[in-house]
Design an enzyme around this catalytic site. Structure first.
Site, PDB file in Angstrom:
ATOM      1  N   ALA A  11       0.647  -1.574  -0.211  1.00  0.00           N
ATOM      2  CA  ALA A  11       0.019  -0.138  -0.067  1.00  0.00           C
ATOM      3  C   ALA A  11       1.032   0.916   0.193  1.00  0.00           C
ATOM      4  O   ALA A  11       1.119   2.235  -0.786  1.00  0.00           O
ATOM      5  CB  ALA A  11      -0.676   0.309   1.137  1.00  0.00           C
ATOM      6  N   CYS A  42       4.232 -11.773  -0.599  1.00  0.00           N
ATOM      7  CA  CYS A  42       3.700 -13.607  -1.131  1.00  0.00           C
ATOM      8  C   CYS A  42       4.648 -14.578  -1.830  1.00  0.00           C
ATOM      9  O   CYS A  42       4.100 -15.224  -1.827  1.00  0.00           O
ATOM     10  CB  CYS A  42       2.387 -12.829  -2.941  1.00  0.00           C
ATOM     11  SG  CYS A  42       1.419 -11.568  -2.032  1.00  0.00           S
ATOM     12  N   GLY A 113       0.539  -1.883   7.434  1.00  0.00           N
ATOM     13  CA  GLY A 113       0.216  -3.539   7.125  1.00  0.00           C
ATOM     14  C   GLY A 113      -0.341  -4.147   8.304  1.00  0.00           C
ATOM     15  O   GLY A 113      -1.027  -3.609   9.448  1.00  0.00           O
ATOM     16  N   GLY A 253      -3.609 -16.288  11.583  1.00  0.00           N
ATOM     17  CA  GLY A 253      -4.083 -15.133  11.383  1.00  0.00           C
ATOM     18  C   GLY A 253      -3.369 -13.564  11.308  1.00  0.00           C
ATOM     19  O   GLY A 253      -1.995 -14.102  12.311  1.00  0.00           O
ATOM     20  N   THR A 282      -8.991   9.055   6.522  1.00  0.00           N
ATOM     21  CA  THR A 282      -8.977   8.799   8.368  1.00  0.00           C
ATOM     22  C   THR A 282      -9.782   9.970   8.200  1.00  0.00           C
ATOM     23  O   THR A 282     -10.361  11.237   7.573  1.00  0.00           O
ATOM     24  CB  THR A 282      -7.747   8.578   8.948  1.00  0.00           C
ATOM     25  OG1 THR A 282      -7.202   9.275   9.413  1.00  0.00           O
ATOM     26  CG2 THR A 282      -7.571   7.875   8.723  1.00  0.00           C
ATOM     27  N   ALA A 289      -5.233   6.707   4.809  1.00  0.00           N
ATOM     28  CA  ALA A 289      -4.594   4.880   5.568  1.00  0.00           C
ATOM     29  C   ALA A 289      -5.079   4.262   4.159  1.00  0.00           C
ATOM     30  O   ALA A 289      -6.226   4.328   3.385  1.00  0.00           O
ATOM     31  CB  ALA A 289      -5.649   4.388   6.898  1.00  0.00           C
ATOM     32  N   GLY A 291      -4.249  -0.377   2.652  1.00  0.00           N
ATOM     33  CA  GLY A 291      -3.683  -1.785   2.667  1.00  0.00           C
ATOM     34  C   GLY A 291      -4.442  -2.573   4.365  1.00  0.00           C
ATOM     35  O   GLY A 291      -5.827  -2.307   4.542  1.00  0.00           O
ATOM     36  N   ASP A 292      -3.562  -2.980   4.699  1.00  0.00           N
ATOM     37  CA  ASP A 292      -4.380  -4.189   5.456  1.00  0.00           C
ATOM     38  C   ASP A 292      -4.093  -3.943   6.878  1.00  0.00           C
ATOM     39  O   ASP A 292      -5.258  -4.703   7.628  1.00  0.00           O
ATOM     40  CB  ASP A 292      -2.809  -5.881   5.774  1.00  0.00           C
ATOM     41  CG  ASP A 292      -2.483  -6.733   5.126  1.00  0.00           C
ATOM     42  OD1 ASP A 292      -3.656  -6.117   4.002  1.00  0.00           O
ATOM     43  OD2 ASP A 292      -1.890  -7.015   5.555  1.00  0.00           O
TER      44      ASP A 292
HETATM   45  P1  FAD Z   1       3.146  -4.288   4.802  1.00  0.00           P
HETATM   46  O1  FAD Z   1       2.577  -5.318   3.472  1.00  0.00           O
HETATM   47  O2  FAD Z   1       2.701  -5.583   5.685  1.00  0.00           O
HETATM   48  O3  FAD Z   1       3.891  -3.384   4.497  1.00  0.00           O
HETATM   49  C1  FAD Z   1       3.811  -2.659   5.530  1.00  0.00           C
HETATM   50  C2  FAD Z   1       5.191  -2.189   6.288  1.00  0.00           C
HETATM   51  O4  FAD Z   1       5.129  -1.367   7.198  1.00  0.00           O
HETATM   52  C3  FAD Z   1       5.935  -2.836   6.772  1.00  0.00           C
HETATM   53  O5  FAD Z   1       7.329  -3.305   5.407  1.00  0.00           O
HETATM   54  C4  FAD Z   1       6.498  -2.529   7.590  1.00  0.00           C
HETATM   55  O6  FAD Z   1       7.821  -3.227   8.204  1.00  0.00           O
HETATM   56  C5  FAD Z   1       6.445  -1.604   7.791  1.00  0.00           C
HETATM   57  N1  FAD Z   1       6.041  -0.382   9.308  1.00  0.00           N
HETATM   58  C6  FAD Z   1       5.292  -0.908  10.406  1.00  0.00           C
HETATM   59  N2  FAD Z   1       4.871  -0.114  10.973  1.00  0.00           N
HETATM   60  C7  FAD Z   1       5.975   0.616  11.200  1.00  0.00           C
HETATM   61  C8  FAD Z   1       6.421   1.883  11.701  1.00  0.00           C
HETATM   62  N3  FAD Z   1       5.807   2.356  12.662  1.00  0.00           N
HETATM   63  N4  FAD Z   1       7.594   2.874  11.371  1.00  0.00           N
HETATM   64  C9  FAD Z   1       7.436   2.079   9.502  1.00  0.00           C
HETATM   65  N5  FAD Z   1       6.908   1.374   8.837  1.00  0.00           N
HETATM   66  C10 FAD Z   1       6.419   0.633   9.394  1.00  0.00           C
HETATM   67  N6  FAD Z   1      -1.778 -11.569  -0.233  1.00  0.00           N
HETATM   68  C11 FAD Z   1      -2.593 -12.310  -1.720  1.00  0.00           C
HETATM   69  O7  FAD Z   1      -2.849 -11.104  -1.938  1.00  0.00           O
HETATM   70  N7  FAD Z   1      -1.927 -12.822  -2.489  1.00  0.00           N
HETATM   71  C12 FAD Z   1      -1.550 -13.599  -2.448  1.00  0.00           C
HETATM   72  O8  FAD Z   1      -0.784 -15.138  -2.082  1.00  0.00           O
HETATM   73  C13 FAD Z   1      -0.642 -13.788  -0.424  1.00  0.00           C
HETATM   74  N8  FAD Z   1       0.852 -14.213   0.210  1.00  0.00           N
HETATM   75  C14 FAD Z   1       1.087 -13.775   1.114  1.00  0.00           C
HETATM   76  C15 FAD Z   1       2.145 -14.704   1.348  1.00  0.00           C
HETATM   77  C16 FAD Z   1       2.532 -14.242   3.443  1.00  0.00           C
HETATM   78  C17 FAD Z   1       3.870 -14.903   3.407  1.00  0.00           C
HETATM   79  C18 FAD Z   1       2.649 -12.648   3.802  1.00  0.00           C
HETATM   80  C19 FAD Z   1       3.466 -12.656   4.486  1.00  0.00           C
HETATM   81  C20 FAD Z   1       1.569 -11.794   2.464  1.00  0.00           C
HETATM   82  C21 FAD Z   1       1.053 -12.721   1.845  1.00  0.00           C
HETATM   83  N9  FAD Z   1       0.325 -11.544   1.271  1.00  0.00           N
HETATM   84  C22 FAD Z   1      -1.128 -12.220  -0.067  1.00  0.00           C
HETATM   85  C23 FAD Z   1      -0.436 -10.689   1.639  1.00  0.00           C
HETATM   86  C24 FAD Z   1       0.070  -9.432   1.395  1.00  0.00           C
HETATM   87  O9  FAD Z   1       1.647  -9.481   1.253  1.00  0.00           O
HETATM   88  C25 FAD Z   1      -0.500  -7.919   1.926  1.00  0.00           C
HETATM   89  O10 FAD Z   1      -1.804  -8.107   2.151  1.00  0.00           O
HETATM   90  C26 FAD Z   1       0.160  -6.716   1.607  1.00  0.00           C
HETATM   91  O11 FAD Z   1       1.342  -6.650   1.336  1.00  0.00           O
HETATM   92  C27 FAD Z   1      -0.601  -5.893   2.598  1.00  0.00           C
HETATM   93  O12 FAD Z   1      -0.202  -4.904   2.582  1.00  0.00           O
HETATM   94  P2  FAD Z   1       0.608  -3.251   3.257  1.00  0.00           P
HETATM   95  O13 FAD Z   1       1.351  -1.777   2.490  1.00  0.00           O
HETATM   96  O14 FAD Z   1      -0.865  -2.723   4.140  1.00  0.00           O
HETATM   97  O15 FAD Z   1       1.543  -3.922   4.018  1.00  0.00           O
END
Ligand code: FAD
Length: 831
Positions: A11, A42, A113, A253, A282, A289, A291-292
């Site tokens: 995200a 992933c 995330g 989870g 927000t 905001a 992503g996850d």
């Molecule tokens: P993330 O990708 O988790 O990124 C958030 C980032 O924020 C992290 O790098 C973290 O270090 C950083 N962060 C957190 N707190 C702070 C802070 N205080 N200061 C600075 N940085 C911070 N989804 C699918 O749709 N298909 C799949 O096949 C799939 N397989 C997956 C396999 C695995 C092993 C994993 C772990 C996830 C998988 N997912 C899959 C889920 C998908 O990866 C997530 O939904 C997606 O990455 C979410 O993106 P995000 O940016 O919200 O969070």
């Protein structure tokens, strides 16, 4: 405009990249806690499993490459500690130097995330317990697994074992990848099914398949504690079972990382995710905001949900960026489309599940179809299972698909149709690509559309498997499959009127009699249904999804008596069923790939008729249902199943033709059966003293280098029972038996001089004084030293004992298993 993005993966990077494409003048800072940005989470399980060999392929970008291409100021190893929405600043710590500083923003994107859930289990902090979220987690797991496997190659250890806690997508991907490497994997799941995003009836084929591939599943079971015992971990389950492990993967989870947001006064939703409006904003004007970490509206259900998936995270990041840059873009909703591959099998869903609809009281219809992935005559296809949920007006509410070939494309067509608000009747008209390697002229999606439309138009009335036996009480229950199929298995109380003779037979039937029909998948019973209603029969219904769906639904609930649960056990061990290959010497191969059941059975029937007793036939089947039907057909027809081994999406089964000639052949070739240094036992008794004697002899034989095989039948099975087996639905009779029979070795009593239990206590105390091992200790020693412990499936059926009631290392087999073992043994004892 200065945009600060917290979190530099899906995200966060989508937000930053889109913002740059819209605003070349903006200052964009990305703060990422870990030392990697824009990596492919992933792909992490697949590098551990060696499928993605090159680690660098997962690192899609670096701060340098992002500076060059998008002029982003990406800072890794920077943890945001606090947000001050009034001053519009964030407090940051450089994790390498410890330096803290403040960064000002005009707009902030909160994209941190989710984090792995940590259930309240003792031992989560032990070094062998891992989660898999980041590159660092992956590196740790890979190093440990590779080292352990190398020790195994060097002969320094017997095997490498892993326990995966949680059977969601990540858990199962890890199970598959570890198993690929040769690790023995046990999966522990609190729910009564794997893969929570699909319904239980759709998860059963995947469960059966996983067991068939050697993955041990402990469902409705929680990991209670983890402890370090020497080099190994021991995972205690709430069922009382102890699992030994070299590593534990916690994949129970995820939950949104809301701590910073909460402290800053950012509003949260009911699941703890950040509450955002349709622009991903927000409750603070300048804080977005994505992503996850966010909750978004569901495409089908009322309310907002968490959907930790990569697609929505990327799309939300893009929407946030557009609004940050002054556009008015809306996000809409998340339908939760997800998919997973486990070995060769694929399963996924989109929209609402049936369990969600029931929970929210939404009215719905459902249909099941079981077509093949592509034309049956073109190699490499197998049965696909589709479940379609829709409302009274035909609007698609959800779809789930599992199978082998072409699952992803069907799921995506359903996902697109659902997103477009299409009706099931429109699925009939979709013109989808077709050539034999890819599909059928009537695509599985079209077929689901036909059946659903028939339901709405009243061209067919369905009864559902879970409504049994109420749905069939007081009706004429008719199985319109062939006699062969009926003989293998049928719903209790059904009479067999094959479709071929149906028109003739119905002439004498009372037209007012309620009739409930079924066949294998629902097609033949639909034809029978149309015959009856056009003849003026008043109350006719046909089973949705046929016996295929029925068996998945009912085997789970265990409500029906004659469902052959033990047959499933053939699919539960890796080399599923083996016995001494004594045969006439003639062996042929039969290719039944691409045929859905009963196709393979019918072809097999025909082919075996031309063979002589004692000849062998190796049949190659791509339909996984053969794991149930094949052994049952052999047993019914007096043939021997010599071996059943996984092959592609299905199995290769070697069957020796039965009959008097086979016996003669077997006798005349007894000399050829290799008699091993083996002692086999039939343990019939459940008396403590006899069991102690049996296990003392067994341990003695093992100590002398012999193989030991112990076949437990009737009261002997009580020694194998767990004290606290996982809870399951039991019929009244099963409950009674379970109460009356001793549960496990500690509950057994002496055959003589028991004296209301006093005698038993006395002998236990005398044994202790003389340092004789207890029965549980003797049993464990025998199992640890390789004794094969086989539970008699026929007695288990009679006494209502489920495989999950027995100790985990128990194998299952019938009399043929015992005879096979005995034929190889020098000594056979009956206890
Ligand atoms: P993330 O990708 O988790 O990124 C958030 C980032 O924020 C992290 O790098 C973290 O270090 C950083 N962060 C957190 N707190 C702070 C802070 N205080 N200061 C600075 N940085 C911070 N989804 C699918 O749709 N298909 C799949 O096949 C799939 N397989 C997956 C396999 C695995 C092993 C994993 C772990 C996830 C998988 N997912 C899959 C889920 C998908 O990866 C997530 O939904 C997606 O990455 C979410 O993106 P995000 O940016 O919200 O969070």
């Amino acid at each position: 405009m200065k945009l600060v993005v917290i979190g530099g993966v899906a995200a966060g990077m989508s937000t930053a990249a889109r913002a740059r494409r819209l605003d070349e003048a903006a200052e964009i800072v990305v703060l990422e806690k870990s030392h990697h940005v824009s990596f492919a989470n992933c792909g992490l399980p697949y590098h551990i499993g060696g499928v993605i060999k090159d680690r660098d392929r997962l690192l899609l970008q670096t701060p340098e490459s992002l500076k060059e291409s998008l002029n982003l100021d990406v800072r890794i190893g920077q943890e945001v500690l606090a947000i001050d929405p009034k001053k519009k600043t964030v407090k940051v710590r450089d994790l390498d130097s410890g330096r803290e500083y403040t960064e000002k923003y005009d707009k902030l994107a909160y994209c941190v995330g989710a984090e792995a859930m940590r259930p309240p289990i003792n031992g989560l902090d032990l070094p062998g317990v891992h989660v898999l979220r980041r590159i660092g987690d992956m590196d740790q797991i890979k190093t440990k697994v590779d080292a352990a496997l190398q020790e195994q190659v060097d002969g320094k250890r017997k095997d490498v074992r892993a326990v995966v806690v949680g059977a969601g997508y990540i858990g199962l991907e890890m199970a598959e990848n570890l198993a690929h490497l040769g690790v023995k994997v046990s999966v522990v799941e609190l729910a009564d099914q794997i893969l929570p995003p699909i319904d239980k009836d759709m998860s059963i084929p995947v469960e059966n398949y996983l067991r068939g591939r050697g993955i041990e599943l402990h469902l409705s079971t929680a990991a209670a504690a983890i402890a370090q015992t020497g080099q190994k971990l021991s995972v205690e389950l709430n069922s009382g079972t102890m699992l030994e492990a070299d590593l534990v993967i916690m994949s129970a989870g995820v939950r949104p990382m809301n701590q910073l947001a909460k402290a800053a006064g950012i509003e949260l939703g009911s699941f703890g995710g950040i509450k955002v409006d349709e622009h991903m904003r927000t409750n603070f004007e300048d804080i977005y905001a994505a992503g996850d970490v966010v909750e978004t509206p569901h495409t089908v259900l009322p309310g907002e949900y968490l959907a930790p998936l990569a697609g929505p995270a990327n799309r939300q990041g893009r929407v946030a960026a557009e609004n940050i840059c002054g556009r008015k873009t809306t996000y809409g909703s998340t339908q939760g489309t997800s998919i997973v591959k486990v070995f060769d099998m694929v399963a996924g869903g989109t929209g609402a599940t049936e369990k969600q609809l029931i929970k929210l009281g939404v009215k719905y219809h459902k249909i099941h179809v079981h077509p093949s992935g592509h034309a049956g005559y073109y190699p490499g296809t197998s049965t696909m299972h589709i479940k379609l949920l829709f409302d009274g007006k035909g609007k698609i509410l959800g779809a789930q698909v599992c199978g082998f070939d072409g699952v992803d494309k069907r799921l995506d067509v359903f996902a697109t149709a659902l997103r477009a608000g299409m009706k099931v009747s429109e699925l009939q008209n979709l013109e989808l690509s077709y050539a034999p390697p890819f599909g059928s002229a009537k695509d599985p999606v079209n077929m689901a559309g036909f059946v659903a439309t028939n339901v709405l138009s009243g061209d067919i009335k369905l009864w559902q498997a879970e409504e049994y036996p109420d749905a069939t009480a007081g009706t004429k229950l008719v199985d319109v499959r062939t006699k062969d199929e009926y003989d293998i298995w049928h719903i209790p109380g059904a009479e067999n009127v094959p479709l071929a003779t149906f028109r003739e037979a119905v002439g004498s039937w009372d037209k007012n009699m309620p009739i409930r029909l079924y066949c294998g998948v629902g097609f033949r019973s639909y034809l029978a249904y149309r015959i009856l209603v056009q003849l003026g029969f008043k109350d006719v219904q046909t089973l949705s999804g046929g016996s295929t769906t029925f068996r998945y639904v009912q085997e789970v609930s265990g409500e029906t008596e004659s469902i052959p649960a033990p047959v499933l056990n053939y699919a539960e061990t890796a080399s599923l069923f083996k016995q001494t290959p004594v045969f006439s010497g003639k062996s042929i191969d039969l290719d039944c790939t691409g045929l859905a059941c009963p196709g393979p059975i019918m072809k097999l029937s025909k082919e075996i008729a031309g063979l002589s007793a004692g000849d062998q036939i190796t049949v190659h089947v791509s339909d996984p249902g053969f794991a149930n039907d094949g052994p049952a057909w052999c047993a019914k027809n007096g043939h021997e199943l010599v071996e059943l081994v996984p092959e592609g999406s299905g199995y290769a089964a070697t069957i020796r033709k039965g009959g008097p000639g086979a016996l003669v052949a077997a006798q005349s070739t007894v000399g050829m059966a290799p008699v091993k240094n083996k002692t086999s036992f039939v343990v019939f008794s459940g008396d403590l003293d006899k069991l102690i004697a049996a296990f003392i002899i067994a341990n003695g034989a093992l100590a002398m280098g012999e193989e030991v095989s112990m076949f437990f039948t009737f009261w002997g099975l009580n020694a194998l029972r767990k004290q606290n087996p996982p809870k399951r639905k039991m019929k009244a009779m099963e409950k009674m038996f379970a109460k009356m029979m001793p549960s496990g070795p500690d509950a057994l009593t002496l055959s003589n001089m028991n004296m209301g239990g006093m005698g038993t206590q006395m002998i236990k105390s005398v044994m202790k004084q003389h340092n004789v091992q207890t029965l549980p200790e003797l049993m464990k020693a025998a199992m640890d030293n390789g004794a094969r412990i086989i539970g008699c499936t026929m007695t288990m059926d009679l006494l209502g004992i489920a495989p999950t009631d027995l100790l985990d290392n128990v194998e299952f087999g019938g009399v043929a298993s015992f005879l096979g073992e005995a034929a190889e043994s020098q000594t056979t004892l009956f206890i």
